[in-house]
Design a protein around this motif. Structure first.
Motif, PDB file in Angstrom:
ATOM      1  N   GLY A 168     116.363 -76.905  78.573  1.00 31.03           N
ATOM      2  CA  GLY A 168     115.088 -77.422  78.088  1.00 31.03           C
ATOM      3  C   GLY A 168     113.967 -77.249  79.091  1.00 31.03           C
ATOM      4  O   GLY A 168     112.858 -76.854  78.735  1.00 31.03           O
ATOM      5  N   LEU A 169     114.245 -77.525  80.359  1.00 32.67           N
ATOM      6  CA  LEU A 169     113.219 -77.406  81.396  1.00 32.67           C
ATOM      7  C   LEU A 169     112.752 -75.952  81.552  1.00 32.67           C
ATOM      8  O   LEU A 169     111.555 -75.678  81.620  1.00 32.67           O
ATOM      9  N   ILE A 170     113.708 -75.021  81.595  1.00 30.07           N
ATOM     10  CA  ILE A 170     113.356 -73.606  81.735  1.00 30.07           C
ATOM     11  C   ILE A 170     112.543 -73.133  80.535  1.00 30.07           C
ATOM     12  O   ILE A 170     111.521 -72.443  80.681  1.00 30.07           O
ATOM     13  N   SER A 171     112.966 -73.516  79.333  1.00 29.38           N
ATOM     14  CA  SER A 171     112.252 -73.093  78.122  1.00 29.38           C
ATOM     15  C   SER A 171     110.835 -73.647  78.091  1.00 29.38           C
ATOM     16  O   SER A 171     109.887 -72.934  77.743  1.00 29.38           O
ATOM     17  N   ILE A 172     110.687 -74.899  78.465  1.00 30.43           N
ATOM     18  CA  ILE A 172     109.354 -75.517  78.473  1.00 30.43           C
ATOM     19  C   ILE A 172     108.452 -74.830  79.486  1.00 30.43           C
ATOM     20  O   ILE A 172     107.275 -74.551  79.215  1.00 30.43           O
ATOM     21  N   LEU A 173     108.975 -74.532  80.678  1.00 28.25           N
ATOM     22  CA  LEU A 173     108.162 -73.880  81.707  1.00 28.25           C
ATOM     23  C   LEU A 173     107.707 -72.489  81.253  1.00 28.25           C
ATOM     24  O   LEU A 173     106.550 -72.103  81.467  1.00 28.25           O
ATOM     25  N   LEU A 174     108.606 -71.723  80.626  1.00 33.86           N
ATOM     26  CA  LEU A 174     108.230 -70.401  80.119  1.00 33.86           C
ATOM     27  C   LEU A 174     107.173 -70.517  79.023  1.00 33.86           C
ATOM     28  O   LEU A 174     106.214 -69.738  78.978  1.00 33.86           O
ATOM     29  N   ALA A 175     107.338 -71.504  78.137  1.00 35.02           N
ATOM     30  CA  ALA A 175     106.361 -71.697  77.062  1.00 35.02           C
ATOM     31  C   ALA A 175     105.001 -72.099  77.625  1.00 35.02           C
ATOM     32  O   ALA A 175     103.956 -71.616  77.167  1.00 35.02           O
ATOM     33  N   VAL A 176     105.001 -72.966  78.631  1.00 39.74           N
ATOM     34  CA  VAL A 176     103.734 -73.391  79.250  1.00 39.74           C
ATOM     35  C   VAL A 176     103.038 -72.213  79.904  1.00 39.74           C
ATOM     36  O   VAL A 176     101.807 -72.061  79.812  1.00 39.74           O
ATOM     37  N   PHE A 177     103.807 -71.339  80.565  1.00 38.24           N
ATOM     38  CA  PHE A 177     103.209 -70.139  81.173  1.00 38.24           C
ATOM     39  C   PHE A 177     102.516 -69.287  80.118  1.00 38.24           C
ATOM     40  O   PHE A 177     101.374 -68.862  80.285  1.00 38.24           O
ATOM     41  N   ALA A 178     103.223 -69.028  79.002  1.00 39.40           N
ATOM     42  CA  ALA A 178     102.652 -68.183  77.954  1.00 39.40           C
ATOM     43  C   ALA A 178     101.438 -68.834  77.315  1.00 39.40           C
ATOM     44  O   ALA A 178     100.398 -68.195  77.127  1.00 39.40           O
ATOM     45  N   LEU A 179     101.546 -70.110  76.973  1.00 35.84           N
ATOM     46  CA  LEU A 179     100.445 -70.798  76.298  1.00 35.84           C
ATOM     47  C   LEU A 179      99.237 -70.940  77.204  1.00 35.84           C
ATOM     48  O   LEU A 179      98.100 -71.004  76.734  1.00 35.84           O
ATOM     49  N   ASN A 180      99.466 -70.979  78.517  1.00 35.47           N
ATOM     50  CA  ASN A 180      98.352 -71.062  79.458  1.00 35.47           C
ATOM     51  C   ASN A 180      97.526 -69.778  79.465  1.00 35.47           C
ATOM     52  O   ASN A 180      96.313 -69.815  79.718  1.00 35.47           O
ATOM     53  N   LEU A 181      98.165 -68.641  79.175  1.00 37.59           N
ATOM     54  CA  LEU A 181      97.460 -67.363  79.155  1.00 37.59           C
ATOM     55  C   LEU A 181      96.963 -66.993  77.764  1.00 37.59           C
ATOM     56  O   LEU A 181      96.166 -66.065  77.619  1.00 37.59           O
ATOM     57  N   LEU A 182      97.436 -67.709  76.750  1.00 36.67           N
ATOM     58  CA  LEU A 182      97.000 -67.464  75.376  1.00 36.67           C
ATOM     59  C   LEU A 182      95.905 -68.464  74.996  1.00 36.67           C
ATOM     60  O   LEU A 182      95.789 -69.529  75.613  1.00 36.67           O
ATOM     61  N   PRO A 183      95.094 -68.145  73.989  1.00 30.32           N
ATOM     62  CA  PRO A 183      94.050 -69.091  73.542  1.00 30.32           C
ATOM     63  C   PRO A 183      94.679 -70.250  72.764  1.00 30.32           C
ATOM     64  O   PRO A 183      94.716 -70.259  71.535  1.00 30.32           O
TER      65      PRO A 183
END
Length: 420
Positions: free
Chosen positions: A260-275
């Motif tokens: 869960g932690l790894i998945s959340i961190l990857l999602a946060v990285f992507a969403l931070n670069l997306l609008p």
């Protein structure tokens, strides 16, 4: 001696075959695309390559990344060739700007470009703001095309009117420089052509016998480019939340927490670069609350369905992409939200049932059990409970053979009362 070395180095330089750095961009335009193109331009400059060939196929992408790529192309000391290929591909929206920024703009037969009208998904803009966005994009296009000596009016129509051009239309209207069926033909046809660089200088291309070296994305760039797909980012975020939900409900499982932690961190990285629309995240959190309430209260699925609806709407609004490919699609939203709702409610129900469950082991498990008095019970007596014969006491007299219920366990003796 010095003159001899100078002449020798000149002869070696002139006899060395031309070199072309080649990359393939077949994705949406975002931060990783910008990084990939920048790497290719830097390597070409370091190797003193004769040109950079960008094979392009894209539905469009983010404005910020597009402008960054265009700036890098027009500042590149090495001429850049952008080639829309293979047949059936397109360089739409952001891809149109990248195509027009190149020293040589080329297309393969059966491709198209254009449709670069600025779009903001999910936002209502007044007429003045819409005009500002359109004028800004049109001016950006004019500044590129005019310097490259192409048809400014036609290129501007691709922005203001969202006009799209086939390969033959683009060539006829001088939006591009050449149409070629494949890379070898393209390089032969532009060999010896003199291009005008963005800074006003001219440079002659030597491409017919050039050695083409292909550069691929690094593992990091491929991975990050993959997770920047809004559908993948949403799936990662949902998987992470579900895994953390399972970890919190079953402390010590460890594996769900790590996943869960790894998945959340990857999602946060992507969403931070997306609008990202962060208000949509609130809808997803509300959905989690509704799932928990559905498990706690008997609503016959009303709260669970409400949570699934909130999560689906939150997913659809999560990424405010300028093109449909940069938004979470309906199929992904439903495919994730409905199973998520079912699993989350199921896990929460198990937890609540476990907390409310009667203890069935040890002396505490005796409390509430019903048995039979084997002797009269008062200050003392015998009862048969839970498959065992116990010493018993009761505050009220109980006759032999009567049914009794255990109220408490006092050492090796049970305190009972009439079951009725």
């Amino acid at each position: 001696m010095k003159r001899f070395l100078a002449v020798a180095s000149l002869l070696i330089a002139t006899s060395a075959p031309a070199a072309i750095v080649r990359i393939r961009v077949d994705d949406m335009i975002h931060a990783m695309t910008d990084e990939f193109i920048a790497r290719a331009l830097d390597e070409a400059a370091a190797q003193r390559a004769d040109a950079v060939l960008i094979e392009l196929s894209t539905p469009g992408g983010l404005d910020e990344a597009t402008r960054s790529i265009v700036q890098k192309i027009i500042k590149s000391p090495v001429p850049v060739i952008v080639y829309v290929t293979p047949a059936g591909s397109r360089a739409a929206s952001a891809g149109f700007f990248i195509l027009e920024s190149a020293d040589v703009a080329a297309m393969a037969p059966g491709t198209n470009t254009g449709s670069a009208h600025p779009v903001l998904f999910g936002e209502k803009l007044d007429d003045v703001m819409k005009m500002k966005l359109q004028n800004d994009a049109a001016a950006f296009m004019r500044s590129i095309v005019a310097q490259r000596g192409r048809n400014v009016a036609a290129a501007e129509a691709g922005v203001r009117e969202a006009k799209s051009f086939s390969d033959s239309e683009a060539l006829t209207q001088k939006v591009i420089d050449i149409v070629a069926p494949d890379v070898p033909t393209l390089l032969r046809n532009i060999d010896g052509r003199t291009v005008k660089r963005f800074n006003g200088s001219t440079q002659k291309l030597h491409t017919a016998r050039a050695v083409v070296r292909t550069i691929d994305m690094t593992l990091k760039q491929r991975l990050l480019s993959f997770i920047m797909n809004p559908n993948i980012a949403f799936i990662l975020m949902s998987l992470g939340m579900l895994a953390l939900w399972a970890e919190f409900n079953h402390p010590g499982a460890i594996v769900p927490g790590v996943v869960g932690l790894i998945s959340i961190l990857l999602a946060v990285f992507a969403l931070n670069l997306l609008p990202t629309r962060y208000s949509a995240l609130v809808l997803i959190l509300v959905a989690l609350a509704l799932f928990a309430l559905e498990a706690k209260f008997t609503t016959h699925g009303v709260l669970g369905i409400g949570g699934a609806i909130c999560m689906t709407i939150g997913a659809l609004l999560l990424v405010d992409g300028p093109i449909p490919e940069m938004r979470v699609n309906v199929i992904t939203a439903l495919s994730v939200s409905i199973p998520f709702a079912i699993i989350a409610v199921f896990l929460m129900t198990l937890v609540l049932r476990a907390r409310k469950a009667h203890i069935a082991t040890g002396s505490e498990g005796m409390v509430g059990e019903v048995g039979v008095a084997r002797t009269p019970v008062g200050a003392e007596g015998k009862v048969f409970v839970h498959g065992e014969l116990w010493n018993a006491m009761s505050g009220v007299p109980i006759s032999e053979g009567a049914r009794v219920r255990v109220r408490a366990v006092d050492g090796l003796r049970v305190v009972v009362e009439p079951a009725e």
